[in-house]
Design a protein around this motif. Structure first.
Motif, PDB file in Angstrom:
ATOM      1  N   SER A  27       0.831  -1.161  -0.117  1.00 55.33           N
ATOM      2  CA  SER A  27       0.062   0.012   0.181  1.00 55.33           C
ATOM      3  C   SER A  27       0.883   1.249  -0.048  1.00 55.33           C
ATOM      4  CB  SER A  27      -0.906  -0.057   1.302  1.00 55.33           C
ATOM      5  OG  SER A  27      -1.670   1.251   1.290  1.00 55.33           O
ATOM      6  N   GLU A  28       0.824   2.161  -0.875  1.00 53.18           N
ATOM      7  CA  GLU A  28       0.033   2.001  -2.472  1.00 53.18           C
ATOM      8  C   GLU A  28       0.886   0.755  -3.076  1.00 53.18           C
ATOM      9  OE1 GLU A  28       0.619   4.712  -1.126  1.00 53.18           O
ATOM     10  OE2 GLU A  28      -1.182   5.742  -0.749  1.00 53.18           O
ATOM     11  N   ASN A  38      -4.380   1.506  -5.417  1.00 53.21           N
ATOM     12  CA  ASN A  38      -4.321   1.896  -3.597  1.00 53.21           C
ATOM     13  C   ASN A  38      -3.692   0.721  -3.199  1.00 53.21           C
ATOM     14  OD1 ASN A  38      -7.181   2.881  -5.260  1.00 53.21           O
ATOM     15  ND2 ASN A  38      -6.620   4.141  -3.140  1.00 53.21           N
ATOM     16  N   TYR A  52      -3.999   0.591   4.311  1.00 55.07           N
ATOM     17  CA  TYR A  52      -3.373   1.752   4.366  1.00 55.07           C
ATOM     18  C   TYR A  52      -2.856   2.328   5.748  1.00 55.07           C
ATOM     19  CZ  TYR A  52      -2.322   6.854   3.626  1.00 55.07           C
ATOM     20  OH  TYR A  52      -2.064   8.056   3.582  1.00 55.07           O
TER      21      TYR A  52
END
Length: 269
Positions: free
Chosen positions: A113-114, A125, A226
Motif C-alpha cells: 500500500s500503495e 491503492n 493503508y
C-alpha cells in the motif's frame, strides 16, 4: 500434459530484514549491493513501451485451495505464509503455446500500500503479491502473481480481503486464495516480465505475472491496509519500492501483454 502435483519441502531464504521504507528503497543500495546497478530490478511501470505481443502466449492456471495460514510480522514486513512449512496455497501451472508446463506452489502473500507496480503511470491503492516457488526442482527461482485494488465505495466488500482483515490478529486461520484468483479470472490480460524481489536483497530471480484490470473495493477495506503501512516510523509513506528505470537496458526487458482471448470474438459480433 500437466504433471501431477508433487509437494517438496525446501527451506528457502526470502530476503533480508535489515531495511525500512523511510525512503521507499532509495537508500537500499547502501545496504544491499544487489539493489543497485543491476539489469532487471523491480517494480516497473507497465506501459506500451515494454509491450510485446509477438511472443508466444503464456497461460497459467491457478488451483488454489483453502490453507491453514499464519501471519509473520516484523519491523519491515508482514507476510502470510502456510502454517505448515511443507504446505502451500495450492499449485499454479504455467503453459506456453508449445504445451511446455511448469508448476509452482504459493508460499508467501504480501500486501503493498500503495501498489508497487504502476500501469501507464497510474498507482493503484493496493497490490496483493502471491510469491511462488518451483514444485519440481530445487532451483531458487520465484514466480509472483500480482493483482491490484482500486477504491470504489459502491463496490461490495471483497471476500478475500475481508477474510484477512477479520483474522489479522489471530495466531492461525484458514485462507482461500481461490477467492481472489479464480480460473475464470485468470483468462484476463496480464503482463509478464523477468524481474527481481522488490525488497532486499533484491535478487533477480523472479518472474512477474501482473493482472492489468484492478479489483474494486470500498475504502473501509483499503483503509485497513493503508493504516498498517503509513504514518509510522518504518512506513512513513507506504511499503512500496519506488519504480525502477530499466529503459537503458530495454533489450533485456521482456514484458509480455497477453491479449484477452475473447476480445476478437467480441469485435466480430
Amino acid at each position: 500434459m500437466i504433471l501431477p502435483l508433487l509437494i517438496l519441502s525446501v527451506k528457502v531464504v526470502y530476503g533480508s530484514d535489515d531495511y525500512d521504507y523511510i525512503q521507499n528503497g532509495r537508500d537500499w543500495p547502501n545496504i544491499h549491493e544487489y539493489c543497485f546497478g543491476k539489469q532487471t530490478q523491480s517494480p516497473v511501470n507497465l506501459d506500451n513501451n515494454y509491450t510485446n505481443t509477438n511472443e508466444d502466449d503464456m497461460y497459467f492456471f491457478p488451483k488454489y485451495k483453502p490453507t491453514n495460514v499464519r501471519i509473520t510480522k516484523n519491523a519491515t514486513s508482514h507476510r502470510i505464509i502456510p502454517a505448515n512449512d511443507s504446505d502451500n496455497f495450492g499449485p499454479l501451472y504455467t503453459v506456453n503455446s508449445w504445451s511446455e508446463s511448469v508448476a509452482y506452489g504459493g508460499k508467501i502473500i504480501f500486501f503493498r500500500s500503495e501498489a508497487e507496480h504502476t500501469v501507464n503511470g497510474v498507482q493503484y491503492n493496493l497490490e496483493v503479491q502471491i510469491q511462488h516457488t518451483l514444485l519440481f526442482a530445487t532451483l531458487t527461482n520465484r514466480s509472483t502473481v500480482s493483482v491490484f485494488f482500486i477504491q470504489d465505495d459502491t463496490a461490495s466488500r471483497n471476500p478475500f480481503l475481508q477474510s484477512v482483515i477479520d483474522n489479522y490478529d489471530k495466531q492461525e486461520f484458514t485462507l482461500d486464495l481461490s477467492q481472489l484468483v479464480t480460473s475464470s479470472f485468470s483468462i484476463q490480460p496480464y503482463y509478464l516480465y523477468a524481474g527481481s524481489f522488490t525488497y532486499p536483497d533484491c535478487t533477480e530471480r523472479n518472474s512477474w505475472y501482473i493482472f492489468e484490470r484492478p479489483f474494486k473495493a470500498p475504502n473501509s477495506q483499503l483503509q485497513f491496509f493503508y493504516n498498517l503501512y503509513h504514518n509510522t516510523d518504518v512506513f512513513p509513506h507506504g511499503n512500496f519500492r519506488f519504480i525502477q528505470d530499466r529503459k537503458s537496458s530495454a533489450k533485456k526487458v521482456k514484458v509480455y501483454y497477453r491479449k484477452d482471448p475473447y476480445q476478437s470474438q467480441q469485435n466480430e459480433e
